[in-house]
Design a protein around this motif. Sequence first.
Motif, PDB file in Angstrom:
ATOM      1  N   THR A 107      10.515  15.350 -27.626  1.00  0.00           N
ATOM      2  CA  THR A 107      10.426  14.263 -28.600  1.00  0.00           C
ATOM      3  C   THR A 107       9.003  14.019 -29.073  1.00  0.00           C
ATOM      4  O   THR A 107       8.797  13.342 -30.068  1.00  0.00           O
ATOM      5  N   GLU A 117      13.112  14.343 -23.348  1.00  0.00           N
ATOM      6  CA  GLU A 117      14.273  13.547 -22.962  1.00  0.00           C
ATOM      7  C   GLU A 117      15.289  14.477 -22.316  1.00  0.00           C
ATOM      8  O   GLU A 117      15.559  15.567 -22.817  1.00  0.00           O
ATOM      9  N   CYS A 130      19.678   8.798 -23.557  1.00  0.00           N
ATOM     10  CA  CYS A 130      18.808   9.586 -22.697  1.00  0.00           C
ATOM     11  C   CYS A 130      18.895   9.095 -21.261  1.00  0.00           C
ATOM     12  O   CYS A 130      18.797   7.905 -20.995  1.00  0.00           O
ATOM     13  N   LYS A 133      13.363  10.826 -18.601  1.00  0.00           N
ATOM     14  CA  LYS A 133      12.235  11.161 -19.475  1.00  0.00           C
ATOM     15  C   LYS A 133      11.146  11.822 -18.657  1.00  0.00           C
ATOM     16  O   LYS A 133      10.934  11.478 -17.491  1.00  0.00           O
TER      17      LYS A 133
END
Length: 197
Positions: A107, A117, A130, A133
């Motif tokens: 991302t 993600e 999501c 992360k």
Amino acid sequence: MELGTSESSYPGSGNWEIPIDLFGSKKHAGVPRGVLAFADESDNVVFRVNRHPPNPNSSPLPKDKKVLVDASGHTLFSIYSYHNGSWKCYKGDSDGNRELVFRVQRTLKTFTRVELEVLFESGRSNDEVCDWKVKGSPFQRSCCIYKDADLVAQSSLMYKLHQIFVSRGKFRLTIFPGTIDHALIVAMFVIFLSGRK
């Protein structure tokens, strides 16, 4: 304490009481030079990352394939990288009927920072929320892996006191106590390291 994967559904099983450190390098004893491996605090190699050419018959064609194996040489995950900044992680090494474990989408990509993600497939409905992360700097081997707001793991270079030059060749991956398979964290970290490409 078992470092391998279990037979239960992902994301993982086990419940560890203390943080676990794995030490990543391409210069571990007993591992071919240039192969990324992760060792425990006793310098026993517990995971190894092998690079394989992707299957030319797969669609869309991945640009890279890495295989995460355990200390016994059993394939845990196959990681496919695609040209659009995405990855897919499958259980085992089969190029036929594969069980997708999670997908990763980049991302953010700047000169010094990458954000990813991670979306696990088990128990997923049609929403694209999501799950995890990964944020940090692949060049510095430094990242944090989050599940929601909880820090699950982090990595850093191996600094020493009064050291002027810090080699990027050896780094530490710390996995915090919780209920996640260590192999899944290592797989996410391997994807993170290639996230700037």
